[in-house]
Design an enzyme around this catalytic site. Structure first.
Site, short mmCIF file in Angstrom:
data_model
loop_
_atom_site.label_atom_id
_atom_site.label_comp_id
_atom_site.label_asym_id
_atom_site.label_seq_id
_atom_site.Cartn_x
_atom_site.Cartn_y
_atom_site.Cartn_z
CG LEU A 93 -1.94 1.12 1.28
CD1 LEU A 93 -3.26 0.61 1.82
CD2 LEU A 93 -1.43 2.25 2.13
CB VAL A 96 0.14 1.65 -4.40
CG1 VAL A 96 -0.94 2.36 -5.18
CG2 VAL A 96 0.43 0.28 -4.99
CD GLU A 97 -2.50 5.58 -1.13
OE1 GLU A 97 -2.37 6.80 -1.39
OE2 GLU A 97 -3.58 4.99 -1.28
CB SER A 98 3.91 7.77 -0.38
OG SER A 98 4.47 6.73 0.40
CE1 TYR A 172 -4.09 2.92 -3.82
CE2 TYR A 172 -5.60 1.51 -2.60
CZ TYR A 172 -4.48 2.32 -2.63
OH TYR A 172 -3.74 2.51 -1.49
#
Length: 189
Positions: A93, A96-98, A172
């Site tokens: 996660l 993917v996010e940052s 996502y």
């Protein structure tokens, strides 16, 4: 004489597929020992050694210094397990996010590694919380994801879509799950 724990770490790091050096990084070994001595989230020290060593290699793409990788992995493991999450899922996660940027800010205003929206601090009455603080960000993110898993009856697809604000879409969750399975999945035995 090499202690048993150190021998295990040496063997793991020596055999790591991406290890380009002839011998294991002594700084990484020292960081692993320190992390395991401080971290209470590993029920089994051996499994903790193996997990930290195996996750350190792929994380090296984003976090270069070995001691910073081990520190980050220990924090992620602690917060993920406290929330009842698989730490590898949280790593996916975050990727993917940052891309492991502690100071990332999205176009929507989400902050930190786990991209927490600032409204959460107001919602829970802790407006002074700093979402760029790594421990705070991980605690919020893991707690939010665990909550979404609960209300979505354990469905990772729906919980991840809710986390991202893309309910009803699967792009996502599929991306997070792909990274989890390809890079961050861990099997201790």
């Amino acid at each position: 004489m090499i202690r048993p724990m150190m021998f295990t770490l040496v063997c793991l790091l020596w055999l790591a597929p991406v290890q380009a050096e002839e011998s294991p990084d002594p700084q990484l070994l020292a960081s692993l020992e320190t992390a395991l001595a401080q971290d209470g989230s590993f029920e089994d020290r051996y499994v903790g050694q193996v997990w930290l060593a195996s996750m350190s290699t792929p994380l090296g793409r984003w976090v270069k210094p070995a001691d910073e990788r081990i520190d980050l992995l220990s924090r992620i493991h602690r917060e993920a397990t406290a929330a009842g999450l698989d730490p590898g899922l949280v790593l996916a996660l975050i990727q993917v996010e940052s891309n492991f940027d502690q100071y990332a800010i999205s176009s929507a205003g989400a902050r930190g590694m786990m991209q927490i929206m600032p409204f959460w601090t107001r919602e829970i009455g802790r407006e002074d919380d700093n979402l760029f603080d790594l421990d705070t960000n991980l605690r919020y993110g893991c707690t939010i994801l665990a909550h979404y898993l609960d209300i979505e009856d354990g469905s990772l697809i729906r919980a991840l879509a809710r986390y991202n604000g893309s309910r009803g879409q699967t792009w996502y969750p599929e991306r997070v799950l792909r990274y989890w399975h390809e890079r961050w999945r861990f099997n201790a035995g």
